[in-house]
Design a protein around this motif. Structure first.
Motif, PDB file in Angstrom:
ATOM      1  N   ARG A  18     -36.273   8.320  -7.294  1.00  0.00           N
ATOM      2  CA  ARG A  18     -34.889   7.887  -7.517  1.00  0.00           C
ATOM      3  C   ARG A  18     -34.194   8.805  -8.516  1.00  0.00           C
ATOM      4  O   ARG A  18     -33.026   9.172  -8.346  1.00  0.00           O
ATOM      5  CB  ARG A  18     -34.881   6.440  -7.999  1.00  0.00           C
ATOM      6  N   LEU A  19     -34.949   9.191  -9.568  1.00  0.00           N
ATOM      7  CA  LEU A  19     -34.386  10.092 -10.572  1.00  0.00           C
ATOM      8  C   LEU A  19     -34.064  11.450  -9.962  1.00  0.00           C
ATOM      9  O   LEU A  19     -32.988  12.022 -10.207  1.00  0.00           O
ATOM     10  CB  LEU A  19     -35.370  10.252 -11.735  1.00  0.00           C
ATOM     11  N   GLU A  21     -33.346  12.156  -6.889  1.00  0.00           N
ATOM     12  CA  GLU A  21     -32.187  12.012  -6.002  1.00  0.00           C
ATOM     13  C   GLU A  21     -30.882  11.997  -6.802  1.00  0.00           C
ATOM     14  O   GLU A  21     -29.905  12.666  -6.442  1.00  0.00           O
ATOM     15  CB  GLU A  21     -32.321  10.723  -5.197  1.00  0.00           C
ATOM     16  N   LYS A  22     -30.871  11.252  -7.902  1.00  0.00           N
ATOM     17  CA  LYS A  22     -29.645  11.151  -8.702  1.00  0.00           C
ATOM     18  C   LYS A  22     -29.308  12.480  -9.379  1.00  0.00           C
ATOM     19  O   LYS A  22     -28.145  12.882  -9.453  1.00  0.00           O
ATOM     20  CB  LYS A  22     -29.788  10.032  -9.751  1.00  0.00           C
ATOM     21  N   ILE A  23     -30.341  13.163  -9.876  1.00  0.00           N
ATOM     22  CA  ILE A  23     -30.095  14.468 -10.511  1.00  0.00           C
ATOM     23  C   ILE A  23     -29.552  15.457  -9.487  1.00  0.00           C
ATOM     24  O   ILE A  23     -28.585  16.191  -9.771  1.00  0.00           O
ATOM     25  CB  ILE A  23     -31.389  15.007 -11.151  1.00  0.00           C
ATOM     26  N   ASN A  24     -30.115  15.479  -8.289  1.00  0.00           N
ATOM     27  CA  ASN A  24     -29.639  16.395  -7.245  1.00  0.00           C
ATOM     28  C   ASN A  24     -28.201  16.088  -6.856  1.00  0.00           C
ATOM     29  O   ASN A  24     -27.394  17.003  -6.645  1.00  0.00           O
ATOM     30  CB  ASN A  24     -30.548  16.312  -6.018  1.00  0.00           C
ATOM     31  N   ASP A  25     -27.856  14.792  -6.755  1.00  0.00           N
ATOM     32  CA  ASP A  25     -26.489  14.399  -6.411  1.00  0.00           C
ATOM     33  C   ASP A  25     -25.504  14.864  -7.482  1.00  0.00           C
ATOM     34  O   ASP A  25     -24.430  15.396  -7.166  1.00  0.00           O
ATOM     35  CB  ASP A  25     -26.385  12.875  -6.246  1.00  0.00           C
ATOM     36  N   LYS A  26     -25.861  14.653  -8.747  1.00  0.00           N
ATOM     37  CA  LYS A  26     -24.969  15.042  -9.829  1.00  0.00           C
ATOM     38  C   LYS A  26     -24.865  16.555  -9.947  1.00  0.00           C
ATOM     39  O   LYS A  26     -23.806  17.089 -10.281  1.00  0.00           O
ATOM     40  CB  LYS A  26     -25.455  14.454 -11.161  1.00  0.00           C
TER      41      LYS A  26
END
Length: 375
Positions: A18-19, A21-26
């Protein structure tokens, strides 16, 4: 036991995924485009209004001649320099976000900066080359003028279609140049990505002598847009209330919402009320916002501005002497003074101070001298 460890491992793996995924999105949201450009090209873009330093932003050009000389010296010695950041507008024009001191120095040395009193830099002694002292664009050897024009600068471009809140966050984190910008300077620069109308509106109101004569802001505070911030503070508390975690973030959110949707703000009505309000306050004298030894304090500014705005018709029926007496009584009241100690800008203290001011200036609350005596 193994089952428990297996479950914990699965949870840890899920959290890591989950982390990631969020880092890649940001990263996708935050990553600007890049261009390597010569200062000669950037100067030409500035001349053609393709790269803009807004008038409000230009006030933040604060490097003295010694610091400007050090930057020119770095370019002449081919010392690497940090990139500048620009934000693209919906017209494709670039507005400077970070790098004001560096770019303004180059423009000033070449006589191109659109601020007369800060243009045409005369170099001082360099840190490494003392002989730079006294040289200008007209006396520097031609080979070094060409060298300056050909010096390459990395430009990081925050595209217009990127999320405005991401642009604001980038601006905040990039605000590490020679002179740190104030929160209001940042808002003024970045929120114009939607509309500049609210920026201009606040700026115009801040220039009213009935307003600034009661603030006691020094030249540095004025340059850093403290007057504009106080006006934004008033509109935020008046129209959004005092329920917030951080007052600066509260003002960020309000200014962003008005910049995005002008229908949320009635410019004519708000201007009429504000001018009426500051005229009334100005007529009371220049010490209305004084608190204890402070010539100006937001602890008294917030409650008076909001209470007066909410009750201006009633306040107009009171004499000057009666209004001043009520303000002094409020300032000296135990409950009010208790709210001006530590954390005076916390939401609970700001709300309480506004409630106390309402008790002095709302016709629904002020019914007798006995009620006034409670404070």
């Amino acid at each position: 036991m193994n089952l428990i460890k297996s479950t914990e491992t699965d949870i840890m793996i899920q959290n890591q995924e989950r982390l990631i995924e969020k880092i890649n999105d940001k990263r996708k949201d935050m990553k600007p485009d890049r261009a390597d450009m010569t200062f000669g090209e950037i100067i030409n873009m500035y001349k053609d209004n393709e790269i803009i330093i807004s008038p409000e932003f230009q006030r933040a050009f604060r490097w003295d001649e010694e610091r400007q000389t050090r930057f020119i010296e770095s370019l002449l010695l081919e010392i690497p320099i940090p990139p500048i950041f620009v934000a693209e507008t919906n017209d494709g024009v670039w507005e400077l976000v970070d790098g004001l001191q560096r770019l303004s120095t180059i423009l000033s040395f070449f006589g191109m900066l659109k601020i007369e009193d800060k243009n045409n830099l005369v170099l001082t002694k360099g840190t490494l080359i003392e002989d730079l002292e006294g040289f200008t664009i007209n006396t520097l050897p031609e080979r070094y003028i060409l060298s300056l024009k050909r010096s390459v600068c990395r430009v990081e471009i925050i595209r217009y279609d990127s999320d405005i809140e991401m642009r604001y966050e980038l601006f905040n984190r990039l605000n590490t140049g020679g002179v740190e910008l104030s929160q209001q300077e940042i808002r003024n620069c970045i929120f114009r990505g939607y509309s500049n109308k609210f920026n201009v509106f606040i700026s115009d109101l801040s220039k009213r002598p009935e307003f600034y004569n009661n603030i006691y802001a020094n030249d540095n505070e004025k340059e850093r847009m403290y007057l504009e911030e106080l006006i934004l503070r008033y509109f935020t508390l008046k129209n959004r209330g005092a329920k917030y975690k951080h007052i600066q973030k509260h003002m960020d959110d309000y200014m962003l919402s008005v910049s995005k949707n002008e229908n949320l703000f009635n410019y004519e009505e708000e201007k009429e009320l504000f001018l009426r309000l500051i005229k009334k306050i100005s007529d009371l004298g220049v010490n209305i916002f004084q608190l204890a030894t402070l010539p100006f304090s937001t602890s008294i500014y917030d409650p008076i501005m909001i209470a007066f705005a909410n009750n201006i018709d009633y306040i107009d029926t009171l004499s000057k002497e009666e209004i001043v007496n009520r303000i002094e009584s409020m300032k000296n009241g135990n409950e009010f003074r208790k709210q001006t100690k530590t954390s005076s800008s916390s939401n609970s203290r700001v709300r309480k101070k506004i409630e106390i001011a309402e008790s002095y200036f709302s016709p629904q609350n002020v019914n007798s001298n006995e009620q006034m005596a409670l404070f």
